[in-house]
Design an enzyme around this catalytic site. Structure first.
Site, mmCIF file in Angstrom:
data_model
loop_
_atom_site.group_PDB
_atom_site.id
_atom_site.type_symbol
_atom_site.label_atom_id
_atom_site.label_comp_id
_atom_site.label_asym_id
_atom_site.label_seq_id
_atom_site.Cartn_x
_atom_site.Cartn_y
_atom_site.Cartn_z
ATOM 1 N N ASP A 183 0.851 -1.190 0.000
ATOM 2 C CA ASP A 183 0.000 0.000 0.000
ATOM 3 C C ASP A 183 0.888 1.242 0.000
ATOM 4 O O ASP A 183 2.096 1.175 0.270
ATOM 5 C CB ASP A 183 -0.890 -0.027 1.237
ATOM 6 C CG ASP A 183 -2.121 0.861 1.106
ATOM 7 O OD1 ASP A 183 -2.315 1.462 0.038
ATOM 8 O OD2 ASP A 183 -2.889 0.950 2.073
ATOM 9 N N ASP A 217 -8.948 2.775 -2.867
ATOM 10 C CA ASP A 217 -10.023 3.276 -2.005
ATOM 11 C C ASP A 217 -11.244 3.712 -2.814
ATOM 12 O O ASP A 217 -11.569 4.904 -2.898
ATOM 13 C CB ASP A 217 -9.501 4.438 -1.153
ATOM 14 C CG ASP A 217 -8.317 4.030 -0.304
ATOM 15 O OD1 ASP A 217 -8.097 2.819 -0.132
ATOM 16 O OD2 ASP A 217 -7.601 4.921 0.179
ATOM 17 N N GLU A 267 2.812 4.657 -4.333
ATOM 18 C CA GLU A 267 2.885 5.449 -5.575
ATOM 19 C C GLU A 267 4.259 6.118 -5.773
ATOM 20 O O GLU A 267 4.616 6.297 -6.946
ATOM 21 C CB GLU A 267 1.774 6.513 -5.578
ATOM 22 C CG GLU A 267 0.384 5.962 -5.729
ATOM 23 C CD GLU A 267 -0.091 5.211 -4.488
ATOM 24 O OE1 GLU A 267 -0.792 4.196 -4.645
ATOM 25 O OE2 GLU A 267 0.264 5.628 -3.374
#
Length: 802
Positions: free
Chosen positions: A459, A538, A462
């Site tokens: 997670d 999300d 990026e």
């Protein structure tokens, strides 16, 4: 192009982020919000010092062709102000590289560059141009640098106009090269797909799509773009044929699409158009042509076969940000067991860490995590751990100190370790483009395995870093190794998560060589399928979020990432019982089937939504377990052929324009057509059928395609249809209830006078698999099944549809 880091004023995007942060005190705390404000200003100061400002530039185009030099598979065409290398690979893929660009080094490619097609010939073309002729494709280069990719019969699939560059007059201290842009044309009837994970897809309409992996800073819906995974990969489907184009450049960029129009203007077609603009990096591309199956096979050969998840990871999984402690995990697992609901895994989010520090455990809430893992494992339930890249900057903590000793962390232009705000507080970030950092990071997974975890979800990679305004990531001036090439975050950002996935996957292969690693990642880039899959991130709770969930899975599959799925129920908010059930029913037919929600959202256990939902969700779970052998077969086929598990309905009929525009249903492999319910209150829905006979698996009713039919969709199920003649490996009855049993073959009767078939992939051990092929047909008025090569079928057979 105005470079965003140069501006000091907030744009609308920044303002929206600021509002989200100001209103999120309860979630992240006032201190963290204030630190994020400081981080935003620090980031801007670092970039202002570390990146050169926009100076004077010279615009140029290739100019006129001067000559050409033959090379294996094609040749080098020289122009007045540039050069173009064209090479056709043995498999038919076309490489084009401008300004000296060559296929390697590339983060996307797997292994060595494909060998050149020795039979491809470079020869002069009319009007002073050149062309490369091969068996599968013809490439024509005009005397001013336009490039056409044509079928062997001469039909144009794609026309790239001569590119344009903007060279800095003086070399920048930060090493930035020229910006470039290239426009292309495709047939007027063409449809665009791909570009990574796009929530408004899978078909991409007119608009601008940014190539910059980004945490949207909250839940997202169909209108939000970009998201966590962007790729310069387009799949273009037209009557003339299908092709995939990949611009092998990880820099920040934008793709602008304009769909074509037939009969536009004075009866003339207006072609579809595409413009790619990149802020730097090489101008090189690959084009693969052919039917969709051949195109994706070629793409997999170029970028690597998809990692096959362990069989248990194809079963139902449950996650929640906010498991309080060990006892709550036990209660959830017991809830599934007491209600006869199968469950394969439970995922622990960041709250199981000590103060959100990666590779730690909160011993107060999870005093015996290995014991809990062993206890659940005895019931067939695995534990999966979240892993974030940010390492809390805490001297004396072994993970932080070990990273410093290994020189593993990203540094700025002055050599200082870059810091950012994430869940653990002020943190530092490994440079996953450095082999030494990957090796150090990979060694940390031994701690997770010792805690009893069987899988991992990456997670915040990026990478995301909390800032009150501006981009929520590392400074663009941050320095990266880029595997020896060196450069800054502009070149490394989009491949950061790819390097993290590689580090984890390679470590797990070494630590547990007899097990398939289970790893999926929120972010990534072309080639990420080599190391695992992804999930939606999300996604907003609501009917639009449900629709976006399907768009993401379909679009990513067409970019070569076959294993993905959404947060069932949506990440934020509390879904209505109907919405939850419809999401659950969709998830049961997607590769990654996982419920998940935010700490502030409602729970996602099926029994939380009432007895009726529990009953119907239980049926969906049992059907997923029944189809596990089929999912495992699809997983292996995805690795071997590049075909995604979830395919658009035009997969076998790309010439059917009505199917090309159908976005609310999909094929699961070749055998099943799934038509999820995406609107509230629906009890019937229209289903568009490809050609052939299709059976409603619930009623056995047969429909003939191509065409559109109206099918019942009661709350108890969504429409699922089986292709006539299909053979599907399914599990025995006890597996559907969570037990163990053998594989059976479910055969749907072919139309009279026709035949069909299917395959079963038998996995004996990691790396040892056998593909068994079967044919179905009629003999003396009876449906028969025959094994390819002869011999006993070897499985019980159940015929349906007669």
């Amino acid at each position: 192009m105005v470079r965003r880091w140069q501006g000091e004023r907030m744009d609308a995007h920044d303002l929206e982020r600021s509002v989200k942060w100001v209103t999120s005190f309860r979630t992240v705390g006032a201190a963290r919000v204030l630190r994020s404000v400081r981080a935003a200003w620090w980031r801007r100061r670092v970039d202002a010092a570390g990146l050169a400002g926009p100076g004077a530039e010279r615009a140029r185009v290739p100019g006129a062709a001067l000559g050409a030099e033959p090379e294996p598979g094609g040749g080098l065409v020289r122009f007045a102000r540039s050069s173009l290398r064209v090479r056709v690979a043995a498999g038919g893929a076309v490489f084009c590289g401008w300004d000296g660009a060559v296929p390697e080094p590339s983060y996307a490619l797997a292994g060595p560059v494909p060998e050149a097609d020795e039979r491809a010939v470079l020869e002069p073309d009319r009007d002073g141009g050149w062309r490369v002729v091969s068996e599968r494709v013809l490439v024509a280069v005009s005397r001013h640098g336009a490039v056409e990719v044509r079928t062997p019969g001469g039909v144009v699939l794609r026309r790239d106009h001569p590119p344009r560059w903007w060279d800095p007059v003086e070399a920048a201290a930060d090493g930035a090269g020229p910006r470039w842009a290239q426009r292309s044309e495709v047939p007027a009837d063409a449809r665009f797909f791909g570009l990574g994970g796009r929530s408004a897809g899978p078909r991409l309409r007119d608009g601008v799509y940014r190539l910059w992996n980004e945490d949207p800073g909250g839940s997202f819906g169909p209108g939000d773009d970009p998201l966590y995974i962007t790729m310069p990969v387009q799949l273009v489907v037209a009557d003339a044929g299908t092709h995939l184009v990949f611009h092998d450049n990880p820099w920040d960029g934008r793709v602008t699409l304009w769909e074509g129009e037939e009969g536009a203007g004075s009866g003339h077609d207006r072609p579809g158009r595409c413009e790619v603009r990149m802020g730097g990096g090489p101008l090189r591309s690959w084009v693969i042509t052919g039917p969709p199956a051949r195109v994706l096979r070629g793409w997999a050969a170029l970028t690597g076969g998809a990692a096959v998840p362990p069989a248990w990871a194809l079963g139902p999984q449950h996650a929640r940000w906010g498991f309080g402690d060990e006892e709550e995990v036990r209660r959830v697992v017991a809830g599934y067991r007491e209600r006869g609901l199968p469950l394969s895994a439970v995922h622990l989010d960041i709250d199981h860490y000590r103060g959100h520090r990666v590779f730690t455990v909160d011993r107060e809430r999870f005093p015996d995590l290995p014991g809990l893992a062993a206890e659940l494992g005895g019931r067939g339930v695995r534990l999966v751990s979240i892993v974030d890249p940010g390492v809390k900057a805490e001297p004396g903590w072994e993970v932080f100190d070990g990273g410093l000793a290994a020189d593993a962390f990203v540094r700025d232009a002055r050599g200082r370790v870059v810091r950012g705000e994430v869940w653990a507080g002020t943190s530092v970030f490994p440079d996953f483009t450095d082999p030494r950092a990957r090796e150090w990071w990979g060694g940390l997974y031994a701690e997770r395995l010792a805690q009893g975890f069987s899988g991992f979800w990456h997670d915040m990679n990026e990478p995301a870093a909390f800032t009150a305004f501006g981009e929520q990531t590392l400074p663009r001036s941050a320095r990266h190794a880029l595997d020896g090439a060196g450069g800054d975050h502009r070149a490394a950002h989009n491949v950061y998560a790819l390097g993290m996935a590689r580090a984890g996957y390679e470590a797990l292969r070494a630590l547990r060589p007899d097990e398939r690693p289970f790893l999926f990642s929120r972010s990534g880039w072309a080639g990420m399928q080599r190391y695992g899959g992804t999930w939606s991130g999300d996604v907003v709770t609501g009917w639009p979020g449900l629709r976006a969930s399907l768009a993401l899975v379909l679009g990513l599959g067409l970019c070569g990432v076959p294993y993905s799925g959404p947060d069932v129920g949506g990440f934020t908010g509390s879904p209505s019982p109907e919405l939850y059930l419809r999401w659950f029913q969709l998830g049961a037919y997607l590769p990654l089937f996982r419920t998940h929600s935010a700490i502030s959202a409602g729970r996602r256990e099926p029994w939380e939504f009432g007895q009726e939902v529990l009953e119907h969700a239980g049926a969906a779970l049992r059907e997923r377990m029944r189809l596990l052998p089929y999912f495992l077969t699809l997983a292996h086929l995805a690795r071997m052929t590049g075909a995604p598990y979830v395919r658009p309905v035009w997969w076998r009929s790309p010439e059917d324009r009505a199917l090309r525009d159908c976005e609310d249903q999909f094929l699961l492999g070749d055998a099943l057509l799934v038509a999820p319910v995406l609107e509230p209150g629906a009890e019937r829905r229209a289903v568009r059928l490809p050609r052939g006979r299709w059976y409603d698996v619930a009623t056995g009713r047969a429909y003939e395609g191509p065409g559109q039919v109206l099918v019942d969709a009661p709350l108890s199920r969504i429409p699922v249809l089986a292709r006539a003649g299909a053979l599907i490996p399914v599990a025995g009855a006890s597996v559907c209830a969570g037990g163990a049993s053998g594989v059976e073959l479910e055969v749907w009767a072919p139309a009279v006078g026709r035949s069909g078939g299917g395959v079963v992939v038998v996995e004996r051990s990691v790396g040892d698999v056998e593909v068994v092929r079967f044919a179905t047909g009629w003999r003396d008025g009876v449906v028969v099944v025959e094994r390819e090569g002869g011999g006993e079928v070897g499985y019980p057979v159940r015929v349906r549809g007669v």
